[in-house]
Write a protein that holds these residues in place. Structure first.
Motif, mmCIF file in Angstrom:
data_model
loop_
_atom_site.group_PDB
_atom_site.id
_atom_site.type_symbol
_atom_site.label_atom_id
_atom_site.label_comp_id
_atom_site.label_asym_id
_atom_site.label_seq_id
_atom_site.Cartn_x
_atom_site.Cartn_y
_atom_site.Cartn_z
ATOM 1 N N ILE A 1 6.599 7.194 9.726
ATOM 2 C CA ILE A 1 5.855 8.036 8.787
ATOM 3 C C ILE A 1 4.903 8.933 9.575
ATOM 4 O O ILE A 1 4.488 8.595 10.685
ATOM 5 C CB ILE A 1 5.071 7.219 7.738
ATOM 6 C CG1 ILE A 1 4.060 6.283 8.402
ATOM 7 C CG2 ILE A 1 6.028 6.469 6.822
ATOM 8 C CD1 ILE A 1 3.090 5.633 7.436
ATOM 9 N N ALA A 2 4.563 10.059 8.949
ATOM 10 C CA ALA A 2 3.623 11.005 9.557
ATOM 11 C C ALA A 2 2.895 11.761 8.450
ATOM 12 O O ALA A 2 3.389 11.852 7.322
ATOM 13 C CB ALA A 2 4.361 11.976 10.470
ATOM 14 N N ARG A 3 1.748 12.310 8.803
ATOM 15 C CA ARG A 3 0.969 13.069 7.804
ATOM 16 C C ARG A 3 1.673 14.360 7.414
ATOM 17 O O ARG A 3 1.635 14.773 6.272
ATOM 18 C CB ARG A 3 -0.426 13.353 8.348
ATOM 19 C CG ARG A 3 -1.301 12.107 8.438
ATOM 20 C CD ARG A 3 -2.724 12.438 8.839
ATOM 21 N NE ARG A 3 -2.811 13.006 10.170
ATOM 22 C CZ ARG A 3 -2.812 12.301 11.301
ATOM 23 N NH1 ARG A 3 -2.747 10.988 11.248
ATOM 24 N NH2 ARG A 3 -2.899 12.897 12.471
ATOM 25 N N ASP A 4 2.308 15.001 8.385
ATOM 26 C CA ASP A 4 3.027 16.255 8.142
ATOM 27 C C ASP A 4 4.007 16.450 9.289
ATOM 28 O O ASP A 4 4.099 15.608 10.195
ATOM 29 C CB ASP A 4 2.060 17.441 8.015
ATOM 30 C CG ASP A 4 1.082 17.536 9.174
ATOM 31 O OD1 ASP A 4 1.468 17.220 10.330
ATOM 32 O OD2 ASP A 4 -0.075 17.927 8.947
ATOM 33 N N MET A 5 4.730 17.561 9.292
ATOM 34 C CA MET A 5 5.746 17.786 10.324
ATOM 35 C C MET A 5 5.123 17.954 11.711
ATOM 36 O O MET A 5 5.701 17.511 12.710
ATOM 37 C CB MET A 5 6.626 18.983 9.970
ATOM 38 C CG MET A 5 7.627 18.674 8.864
ATOM 39 S SD MET A 5 8.648 17.212 9.189
ATOM 40 C CE MET A 5 9.631 17.773 10.579
ATOM 41 N N ILE B 1 0.849 -1.187 0.000
ATOM 42 C CA ILE B 1 0.000 0.000 0.000
ATOM 43 C C ILE B 1 0.888 1.241 0.000
ATOM 44 O O ILE B 1 1.833 1.336 0.783
ATOM 45 C CB ILE B 1 -0.924 0.001 1.225
ATOM 46 C CG1 ILE B 1 -1.823 -1.242 1.175
ATOM 47 C CG2 ILE B 1 -1.747 1.282 1.297
ATOM 48 C CD1 ILE B 1 -2.587 -1.494 2.447
ATOM 49 N N ASP B 2 0.593 2.165 -0.871
ATOM 50 C CA ASP B 2 1.327 3.422 -0.927
ATOM 51 C C ASP B 2 0.820 4.310 0.199
ATOM 52 O O ASP B 2 -0.287 4.838 0.142
ATOM 53 C CB ASP B 2 1.109 4.097 -2.283
ATOM 54 C CG ASP B 2 1.846 5.415 -2.421
ATOM 55 O OD1 ASP B 2 2.520 5.850 -1.468
ATOM 56 O OD2 ASP B 2 1.740 6.021 -3.501
ATOM 57 N N TRP B 3 1.631 4.452 1.249
ATOM 58 C CA TRP B 3 1.177 5.223 2.410
ATOM 59 C C TRP B 3 0.966 6.687 2.067
ATOM 60 O O TRP B 3 0.201 7.373 2.715
ATOM 61 C CB TRP B 3 2.099 5.038 3.616
ATOM 62 C CG TRP B 3 3.575 5.101 3.393
ATOM 63 C CD1 TRP B 3 4.419 4.037 3.180
ATOM 64 C CD2 TRP B 3 4.403 6.251 3.374
ATOM 65 N NE1 TRP B 3 5.712 4.474 3.028
ATOM 66 C CE2 TRP B 3 5.735 5.841 3.145
ATOM 67 C CE3 TRP B 3 4.156 7.614 3.528
ATOM 68 C CZ2 TRP B 3 6.798 6.726 3.066
ATOM 69 C CZ3 TRP B 3 5.217 8.492 3.447
ATOM 70 C CH2 TRP B 3 6.514 8.043 3.219
ATOM 71 N N ARG B 4 1.600 7.181 1.023
ATOM 72 C CA ARG B 4 1.355 8.565 0.599
ATOM 73 C C ARG B 4 -0.085 8.740 0.102
ATOM 74 O O ARG B 4 -0.683 9.795 0.289
ATOM 75 C CB ARG B 4 2.348 8.981 -0.476
ATOM 76 C CG ARG B 4 3.764 9.109 0.060
ATOM 77 C CD ARG B 4 4.708 9.648 -1.017
ATOM 78 N NE ARG B 4 6.085 9.541 -0.650
ATOM 79 C CZ ARG B 4 6.734 10.331 0.187
ATOM 80 N NH1 ARG B 4 6.090 11.310 0.779
ATOM 81 N NH2 ARG B 4 8.000 10.139 0.458
ATOM 82 N N ALA B 5 -0.618 7.697 -0.522
ATOM 83 C CA ALA B 5 -2.005 7.758 -0.993
ATOM 84 C C ALA B 5 -2.983 7.842 0.174
ATOM 85 O O ALA B 5 -4.130 8.243 -0.010
ATOM 86 C CB ALA B 5 -2.317 6.537 -1.858
ATOM 87 N N LEU B 6 -2.530 7.477 1.364
ATOM 88 C CA LEU B 6 -3.374 7.541 2.557
ATOM 89 C C LEU B 6 -3.138 8.815 3.365
ATOM 90 O O LEU B 6 -3.598 8.939 4.490
ATOM 91 C CB LEU B 6 -3.127 6.318 3.441
ATOM 92 C CG LEU B 6 -3.460 4.977 2.789
ATOM 93 C CD1 LEU B 6 -3.116 3.837 3.732
ATOM 94 C CD2 LEU B 6 -4.921 4.919 2.392
ATOM 95 N N GLY B 7 -2.381 9.763 2.783
ATOM 96 C CA GLY B 7 -2.208 11.055 3.426
ATOM 97 C C GLY B 7 -0.940 11.224 4.237
ATOM 98 O O GLY B 7 -0.759 12.240 4.899
ATOM 99 N N TYR B 8 -0.039 10.257 4.203
ATOM 100 C CA TYR B 8 1.242 10.383 4.910
ATOM 101 C C TYR B 8 2.264 10.992 3.953
ATOM 102 O O TYR B 8 2.478 10.470 2.872
ATOM 103 C CB TYR B 8 1.729 9.024 5.419
ATOM 104 C CG TYR B 8 0.878 8.485 6.535
ATOM 105 C CD1 TYR B 8 1.182 8.775 7.855
ATOM 106 C CD2 TYR B 8 -0.233 7.694 6.270
ATOM 107 C CE1 TYR B 8 0.408 8.289 8.896
ATOM 108 C CE2 TYR B 8 -1.014 7.201 7.300
ATOM 109 C CZ TYR B 8 -0.692 7.501 8.596
ATOM 110 O OH TYR B 8 -1.467 7.025 9.623
ATOM 111 N N GLU B 9 2.869 12.090 4.357
ATOM 112 C CA GLU B 9 3.783 12.813 3.481
ATOM 113 C C GLU B 9 5.223 12.850 3.981
ATOM 114 O O GLU B 9 6.113 13.217 3.251
ATOM 115 C CB GLU B 9 3.290 14.254 3.283
ATOM 116 C CG GLU B 9 1.952 14.359 2.581
ATOM 117 C CD GLU B 9 2.001 13.830 1.151
ATOM 118 O OE1 GLU B 9 3.041 13.957 0.491
ATOM 119 O OE2 GLU B 9 0.974 13.280 0.713
#
Length: 151
Positions: free
Chosen positions: A110-114, A55-63
């Motif tokens: 991983i995290a959604r943002d800083m 699963i692409d974790w970026r597609a789930l909102g983790y940047e």
């Protein structure tokens, strides 16, 4: 030991893991039942460990992805035994690796943002037991990430 047919099966599975057994059998010149027996033998032998969805974790909102290099208190004989299970409990920790040398453990987080990362770091990472030093490396780009083996 793997024979030529086993290696061919593995190469084809790596190239296209979603292909059906009949299609794979056709490509290899095998009946589906013979291919099934070979695959079962490879599973029982521990060569094929399973199948999974990537699963692409970026597609789930983790940047944000951060690699944390952690040194543990080696004077405590239970440091690894207590640190590893606690780190496993953090959902955003995708990978835990242990090393011999200056750095003892590497966590991939991983995290959604800083702001989200900062919260994880302060409330969960810093509370892990037996940490003596942490170095954070911010991921900029993944140049190569290939799990296919040279079979």
């Amino acid at each position: 030991m793997l024979d030529d047919l086993d290696r061919r099966i593995l190469r084809h599975l790596q190239a296209d893991p979603e292909q059906s057994l009949p299609d794979l059998g056709d490509r290899l010149g095998l009946t589906a039942s013979r291919l099934s027996r070979r695959l079962e033998k490879l599973r029982e032998g521990g060569v094929i460990l399973g199948q999974r969805a990537v699963i692409d974790w970026r597609a789930l909102g983790y940047e944000v992805e951060v690699s944390l290099r952690i040194t543990l208190d080696k004077t405590n004989s239970r440091a690894f035994d207590e640190f590893i299970p606690a780190a496993r409990e953090i959902p955003e920790v995708l990978e835990i690796q242990t090393f011999l040398g200056q750095v003892d453990v590497r966590l991939s987080v991983i995290a959604r943002d800083m702001a989200h990362y900062q919260g994880i770091y302060r409330s969960q990472i810093l509370t892990l037991p037996h940490i003596t030093d942490i170095e954070a490396l911010m991921h900029v780009a993944r140049i190569k990430s290939d799990e296919a083996l040279p079979i």
